[in-house]
Scaffold this motif. Structure first.
Motif, PDB file in Angstrom:
ATOM      1  N   GLY A 179       0.826  -1.159  -0.002  1.00 23.30           N
ATOM      2  CA  GLY A 179      -0.047   0.147   0.108  1.00 23.30           C
ATOM      3  C   GLY A 179       0.855   1.403  -0.064  1.00 23.30           C
ATOM      4  N   ILE A 180       1.954   1.337   0.662  1.00 22.50           N
ATOM      5  CA  ILE A 180       2.742   2.196   0.917  1.00 22.50           C
ATOM      6  C   ILE A 180       3.523   2.815  -0.440  1.00 22.50           C
ATOM      7  CG2 ILE A 180       4.803   3.591   1.971  1.00 22.50           C
ATOM      8  CD1 ILE A 180       3.876   2.025   4.494  1.00 22.50           C
ATOM      9  N   ILE A 181       4.039   1.644  -1.145  1.00 19.97           N
ATOM     10  CA  ILE A 181       4.537   1.874  -2.493  1.00 19.97           C
ATOM     11  C   ILE A 181       3.675   2.158  -3.566  1.00 19.97           C
ATOM     12  CG2 ILE A 181       4.467  -0.589  -3.189  1.00 19.97           C
ATOM     13  CD1 ILE A 181       7.586   1.750  -3.800  1.00 19.97           C
ATOM     14  N   THR A 182       2.512   1.829  -3.295  1.00 14.81           N
ATOM     15  CA  THR A 182       1.463   2.147  -4.591  1.00 14.81           C
ATOM     16  C   THR A 182       1.123   3.671  -4.173  1.00 14.81           C
ATOM     17  OG1 THR A 182       0.424  -0.265  -4.518  1.00 14.81           O
ATOM     18  CG2 THR A 182      -0.840   1.778  -5.210  1.00 14.81           C
ATOM     19  N   CYS A 183       1.015   4.118  -3.070  1.00 16.35           N
ATOM     20  CA  CYS A 183       0.650   5.545  -2.785  1.00 16.35           C
ATOM     21  C   CYS A 183       1.878   6.508  -3.069  1.00 16.35           C
ATOM     22  CB  CYS A 183       0.228   5.732  -1.375  1.00 16.35           C
ATOM     23  SG  CYS A 183      -1.332   4.827  -0.817  1.00 16.35           S
ATOM     24  N   THR A 184       3.100   5.914  -3.043  1.00 15.91           N
ATOM     25  CA  THR A 184       4.262   6.754  -3.266  1.00 15.91           C
ATOM     26  C   THR A 184       4.503   6.880  -4.615  1.00 15.91           C
ATOM     27  OG1 THR A 184       5.146   5.890  -1.264  1.00 15.91           O
ATOM     28  CG2 THR A 184       6.850   6.987  -2.645  1.00 15.91           C
ATOM     29  N   ALA A 185       4.148   5.729  -5.454  1.00 15.72           N
ATOM     30  CA  ALA A 185       4.586   5.819  -6.765  1.00 15.72           C
ATOM     31  C   ALA A 185       4.177   7.171  -7.542  1.00 15.72           C
ATOM     32  CB  ALA A 185       4.172   4.368  -7.394  1.00 15.72           C
ATOM     33  N   PRO A 186       2.896   7.526  -7.700  1.00 11.49           N
ATOM     34  CA  PRO A 186       2.496   8.341  -8.362  1.00 11.49           C
ATOM     35  C   PRO A 186       2.992   9.949  -8.069  1.00 11.49           C
ATOM     36  CG  PRO A 186       0.649   7.822  -6.901  1.00 11.49           C
ATOM     37  CD  PRO A 186       1.721   6.651  -6.811  1.00 11.49           C
ATOM     38  N   ILE A 187       3.472  10.076  -6.944  1.00  5.12           N
ATOM     39  CA  ILE A 187       4.274  11.208  -6.243  1.00  5.12           C
ATOM     40  C   ILE A 187       5.471  11.084  -6.859  1.00  5.12           C
ATOM     41  CG2 ILE A 187       4.847  12.454  -4.116  1.00  5.12           C
ATOM     42  CD1 ILE A 187       2.850  11.054  -2.432  1.00  5.12           C
ATOM     43  N   VAL A 188       6.239  10.232  -6.730  1.00  2.00           N
ATOM     44  CA  VAL A 188       7.371  10.141  -7.345  1.00  2.00           C
ATOM     45  C   VAL A 188       7.482  10.421  -9.018  1.00  2.00           C
ATOM     46  CG1 VAL A 188       9.725   8.686  -7.690  1.00  2.00           C
ATOM     47  CG2 VAL A 188       8.356   8.359  -5.454  1.00  2.00           C
ATOM     48  N   ALA A 189       6.658   9.923  -9.651  1.00  6.37           N
ATOM     49  CA  ALA A 189       6.540   9.909 -11.134  1.00  6.37           C
ATOM     50  C   ALA A 189       6.113  11.390 -11.309  1.00  6.37           C
ATOM     51  CB  ALA A 189       5.566   9.005 -11.393  1.00  6.37           C
ATOM     52  N   ALA A 190       5.569  12.279 -10.500  1.00  3.87           N
ATOM     53  CA  ALA A 190       5.242  13.505 -10.771  1.00  3.87           C
ATOM     54  C   ALA A 190       6.381  14.196 -10.214  1.00  3.87           C
ATOM     55  CB  ALA A 190       4.153  13.990  -9.875  1.00  3.87           C
ATOM     56  N   VAL A 191       7.349  13.991  -9.598  1.00  2.00           N
ATOM     57  CA  VAL A 191       8.591  14.728  -8.907  1.00  2.00           C
ATOM     58  C   VAL A 191       9.478  14.443 -10.348  1.00  2.00           C
ATOM     59  CG1 VAL A 191      10.576  14.672  -7.557  1.00  2.00           C
ATOM     60  CG2 VAL A 191       8.177  14.545  -6.631  1.00  2.00           C
ATOM     61  N   TYR A 192       9.713  13.092 -10.713  1.00  4.95           N
ATOM     62  CA  TYR A 192      10.680  13.134 -11.956  1.00  4.95           C
ATOM     63  C   TYR A 192      10.217  13.978 -13.033  1.00  4.95           C
ATOM     64  CZ  TYR A 192      12.838   8.988 -10.151  1.00  4.95           C
ATOM     65  OH  TYR A 192      13.595   7.922  -9.216  1.00  4.95           O
ATOM     66  N   MET A 193       8.957  13.987 -13.345  1.00  2.00           N
ATOM     67  CA  MET A 193       8.642  14.951 -14.702  1.00  2.00           C
ATOM     68  C   MET A 193       8.467  16.064 -14.072  1.00  2.00           C
ATOM     69  SD  MET A 193       5.061  12.963 -15.747  1.00  2.00           S
ATOM     70  CE  MET A 193       4.511  14.178 -17.128  1.00  2.00           C
ATOM     71  N   GLY A 194       8.390  16.840 -13.014  1.00  2.27           N
ATOM     72  CA  GLY A 194       8.585  18.118 -12.462  1.00  2.27           C
ATOM     73  C   GLY A 194      10.280  18.495 -12.720  1.00  2.27           C
ATOM     74  N   LEU A 195      10.983  17.779 -12.324  1.00  3.47           N
ATOM     75  CA  LEU A 195      12.380  17.878 -12.512  1.00  3.47           C
ATOM     76  C   LEU A 195      13.049  18.053 -13.923  1.00  3.47           C
ATOM     77  CD1 LEU A 195      13.885  15.585  -9.411  1.00  3.47           C
ATOM     78  CD2 LEU A 195      13.966  18.284  -9.475  1.00  3.47           C
ATOM     79  N   ALA A 196      12.422  16.935 -14.677  1.00  2.00           N
ATOM     80  CA  ALA A 196      12.845  16.898 -16.005  1.00  2.00           C
ATOM     81  C   ALA A 196      12.399  18.193 -16.856  1.00  2.00           C
ATOM     82  CB  ALA A 196      12.065  15.588 -16.852  1.00  2.00           C
ATOM     83  N   THR A 197      11.097  18.532 -16.544  1.00  2.00           N
ATOM     84  CA  THR A 197      10.827  19.980 -17.012  1.00  2.00           C
ATOM     85  C   THR A 197      11.540  21.003 -16.669  1.00  2.00           C
ATOM     86  OG1 THR A 197       8.569  18.914 -17.249  1.00  2.00           O
ATOM     87  CG2 THR A 197       8.656  21.429 -17.584  1.00  2.00           C
ATOM     88  N   TRP A 198      11.686  20.939 -15.606  1.00  2.00           N
ATOM     89  CA  TRP A 198      12.657  22.326 -15.049  1.00  2.00           C
ATOM     90  C   TRP A 198      14.135  22.184 -15.806  1.00  2.00           C
ATOM     91  CZ3 TRP A 198      16.693  21.782 -10.955  1.00  2.00           C
ATOM     92  CH2 TRP A 198      17.039  22.742 -10.490  1.00  2.00           C
ATOM     93  N   LEU A 218       1.822   8.090 -16.204  1.00  2.00           N
ATOM     94  CA  LEU A 218       1.014   6.711 -16.040  1.00  2.00           C
ATOM     95  C   LEU A 218       1.949   5.608 -15.949  1.00  2.00           C
ATOM     96  CD1 LEU A 218      -2.400   7.356 -18.055  1.00  2.00           C
ATOM     97  CD2 LEU A 218      -2.169   7.133 -15.533  1.00  2.00           C
ATOM     98  N   TYR A 219       2.726   5.525 -17.074  1.00  2.00           N
ATOM     99  CA  TYR A 219       3.638   4.374 -17.244  1.00  2.00           C
ATOM    100  C   TYR A 219       4.441   4.509 -16.023  1.00  2.00           C
ATOM    101  CZ  TYR A 219       6.636   0.799 -18.821  1.00  2.00           C
ATOM    102  OH  TYR A 219       7.564  -0.489 -18.660  1.00  2.00           O
ATOM    103  N   THR A 220       5.067   5.675 -15.782  1.00  2.00           N
ATOM    104  CA  THR A 220       6.249   5.612 -14.622  1.00  2.00           C
ATOM    105  C   THR A 220       5.437   5.278 -13.414  1.00  2.00           C
ATOM    106  OG1 THR A 220       7.328   7.513 -15.779  1.00  2.00           O
ATOM    107  CG2 THR A 220       7.795   7.338 -13.284  1.00  2.00           C
ATOM    108  N   THR A 221       4.322   5.532 -13.204  1.00  2.00           N
ATOM    109  CA  THR A 221       3.851   5.048 -11.980  1.00  2.00           C
ATOM    110  C   THR A 221       3.357   3.778 -11.849  1.00  2.00           C
ATOM    111  OG1 THR A 221       2.526   7.198 -11.852  1.00  2.00           O
ATOM    112  CG2 THR A 221       1.706   5.367 -10.463  1.00  2.00           C
ATOM    113  N   PHE A 222       3.075   3.162 -13.084  1.00  2.00           N
ATOM    114  CA  PHE A 222       2.672   1.702 -13.232  1.00  2.00           C
ATOM    115  C   PHE A 222       4.029   0.860 -13.181  1.00  2.00           C
ATOM    116  CE2 PHE A 222       1.647  -1.679 -16.360  1.00  2.00           C
ATOM    117  CZ  PHE A 222       1.134  -2.524 -15.331  1.00  2.00           C
TER     118      PHE A 222
END
Length: 448
Positions: free
Chosen positions: A294-313, A326-330
Motif C-alpha cells: 500500500g505504501i509503495i502504491t501511494c508513493t509511486a504517483p508522487i515520485v512519478a510527478a516529481v521526476y516529470m517536474g524535475l525533467a521539465t525544470w 501513468l507508465y512511470t507510476t505503473f
C-alpha cells in the motif's frame, strides 16, 4: 537444596555452560568474517562479468542487427547496354554483409520509414530511383564537358535508438559501401574505356582527375531520420529515466521494508547512537506485506510527478506527459511490489536477489546505451524478461516515438503487468503459507 540441585545437574552433565566452547566460538568468529567476504566477492564477480562483457567489444558481439535496404533504382542504358546498378549494389550488399551479424531487410521506402519511426530498425540504406541514370551521366561527363552531380546513396540513421546504434550503422554501411564503390568504379571505368576505344584498337587515355572520379563514383550521404530535439542527451535520457524508475521501485521498496519493520517491532531502529527496538506487533506476514504494498502504491504517483517536474525544470522535452506519468507510476509499483515480495519470501537473502535481478543483470541487458543486438547473446537473452529492458522500451517509446504501441510501449505495458502479477502472486502465496504454518516473525525465545 538449590546448591545441591545445581551440583547434581553438573555431575550428570545437564548444566549448560555459561560460555560457548572455544571451538564453537572460533567457528562463529570465522563465519562472521568469511561469510560476508565470500558473498561480496561472488556478487562483485558477477557484476564485473556482466558489465565488462557488455561494454568491452560490442562490434564482436553483433548479431541480427536490423538495417533496411531500399532499392528504388529504375535502371537505364549505359554504353548502349541496359543496366540496373542499384540491383547490382543490393545483391552485392546482401552477399558481402554477414547475415548472422546484420539483418539486412529488403523493403520499400514506405516500409523503411514506418520501421524507422517505430523503433524496428536502426538505419536504412536507400538507393534512389535515378541512380543508374546519374551514374551514366557521370561516366559521360568524364570525357564530355558539362555540369554534373555525383550519384548518391543515402544512409538514414535513427538517433532515437541511441547514439551508439548510430555509430554502428555508420561503421557497417561505410565498410560495405566503400567496397561497392570500388567495384562500381572499376565497372564504370571499363565501360568508359571501351567507349573511348578507336576502330584501330587504340584508346584515348583518361586524364588523372577523370580516373580518380570514376574510381569512386558514389557519394554516400548520411542523414538522421527524425533527429532528436535539444535536451535529450543524444538519446541517453530515455535510458537514465528508465534507470530512475527502476531505482524508485527497487530502492523505495527496500526503504519501506526497513522502516515498516522497525515501526512494527520486527527490526531495531538506529539513528547514530540512538537505538530502539519496539515490541513486535501482532501482525501476520501477509498483512505486513499488504501494508508495504500500500505504501509503495501511494508513493509511486508522487515520485512519478516529481521526476516529470524535475525533467521539465531541466529542459527535457516531454510531448506525452500523461502517458509518461501513468507508465512511470505503473512501473514503480510493479518493481516495488515485486521487490517487497522477494524480501518477504526470502528474508535477508531477498535483498541480494533484488540487487541481482533489478541492477546487476538489468543494466547490461537494458539496451539503453548499447543495442541488445550488440551485446553477448547470453545478455541479449536476459533482455527478453529483465525488468529494466521492458521499462526502457516503454520510456523510449513515450519520449521519442509518440508513445507508439508498435515502438515498444505495448510490450513494455504487458511485460510490466506480467511482472506485477508475478510479484503479487509470489508475495501473497508465500506469506500466506508462512502464516498458516505458524512461521511468525518473532524472536526464537518467544515462539511457542
Amino acid at each position: 537444596m538449590t546448591s545441591g540441585g545445581e551440583s547434581g545437574n553438573a555431575e550428570h552433565g545437564n548444566a549448560a555452560p555459561e560460555h560457548p566452547a572455544p571451538a564453537t566460538d572460533l567457528r562463529k568468529r570465522v563465519r562472521m568474517w568469511v561469510a560476508p567476504m565470500v558473498v561480496i566477492t561472488l556478487l562483485m564477480s558477477l557484476l564485473g562479468t556482466m558489465y565488462l562483457a557488455y561494454v568491452v567489444d560490442p562490434a564482436s558481439h553483433l548479431h541480427r542487427f536490423p538495417i533496411a535496404l531500399v532499392d528504388q533504382d529504375d535502371g537505364d542504358t549505359i554504353g548502349g547496354k541496359p543496366m540496373n546498378v542499384g540491383k547490382q549494389i543490393s545483391d552485392a550488399l546482401l552477399a558481402q554483409i554477414p547475415s548472422d551479424k546484420v539483418d539486412l531487410r529488403v523493403m520499400g521506402i514506405n516500409s523503411a520509414q514506418h520501421d524507422l519511426g517505430n523503433a524496428k530498425i536502426y538505419g536504412a540504406i536507400i538507393i534512389p530511383t535515378d541512380f543508374t541514370k546519374r551514374l551514366g551521366i557521370f561516366a559521360t561527363a568524364s570525357v564530355v564537358p558539362g555540369d554534373i552531380t555525383q550519384p548518391t546513396i543515402t544512409v538514414n540513421t535513427s538517433p532515437r535508438m541511441g547514439s551508439f546504434s548510430v555509430s554502428l550503422v555508420q561503421a557497417i554501411t561505410s565498410t560495405a559501401l566503400s567496397k561497392v564503390d570500388e567495384t562500381v568504379g572499376k565497372q564504370l571505368g571499363d565501360t568508359v574505356n571501351a567507349q573511348l576505344r578507336r576502330p584501330d584498337g587504340s584508346t584515348t587515355e583518361l586524364v588523372g582527375l577523370s580516373r580518380l572520379m570514376l574510381a569512386q563514383p558514389i557519394e554516400v550521404i548520411t542523414t538522421a531520420y527524425h533527429p532528436l530535439p535539444a535536451g535529450t542527451g543524444g538519446g541517453l535520457v530515455a535510458f537514465f529515466y528508465a534507470m530512475m524508475v527502476l531505482l524508485a521501485g527497487f530502492t523505495g521498496a527496500m526503504v519501506i521494508n526497513g522502516m515498516v519493520d522497525s515501526a512494527l517491532g520486527f527490526a531495531p531502529t538506529e539513528f547514530g547512537p540512538w537505538y530502539v527496538h519496539y515490541p513486535a506487533a501482532s501482525v501476520s506476514r501477509l498483512k505486513t506485506l499488504l501494508i508495504k504494498w500500500g505504501i509503495i502504491t501511494c508513493t509511486a504517483p508522487i515520485v512519478a510527478a516529481v521526476y516529470m517536474g524535475l525533467a521539465t525544470w531541466l529542459g527535457m522535452p516531454i510531448d506525452r506527459a500523461p502517458a509518461l506519468w501513468l507508465y512511470t507510476t505503473f512501473a514503480i509499483i510493479a518493481v516495488g511490489v515485486t521487490a517487497l515480495s522477494v524480501v518477504a519470501a526470502f528474508g535477508t537473502a531477498g535483498l541480494l536477489i533484488n540487487l541481482i535481478l533489478f541492477i546487476v543483470l538489468g543494466l547490461p541487458s537494458s539496451g539503453g546505451t548499447i543495442p541488445v543486438e550488440a551485446i553477448p547473446k547470453s545478455l541479449a537473452w536476459l533482455a527478453g524478461f529483465e525488468p529494466m529492458h521492458q521499462v526502457f522500451l516503454g520510456i523510449r517509446a513515450i519520449l521519442y516515438f509518440d508513445a507508439g504501441a508498435d515502438a515498444g510501449l505495448a510490450r513494455a505495458v504487458w511485460m510490466t503487468l506480467l511482472g506485477l502479477g508475478i510479484g503479487l502472486l509470489l508475495g501473497a502465496v508465500v506469506t500466506r503459507y508462512y502464516d498458516r504454518k505458524g512461521l511468525h516473525r518473532k524472536p526464537a525465545t518467544a515462539r511457542s
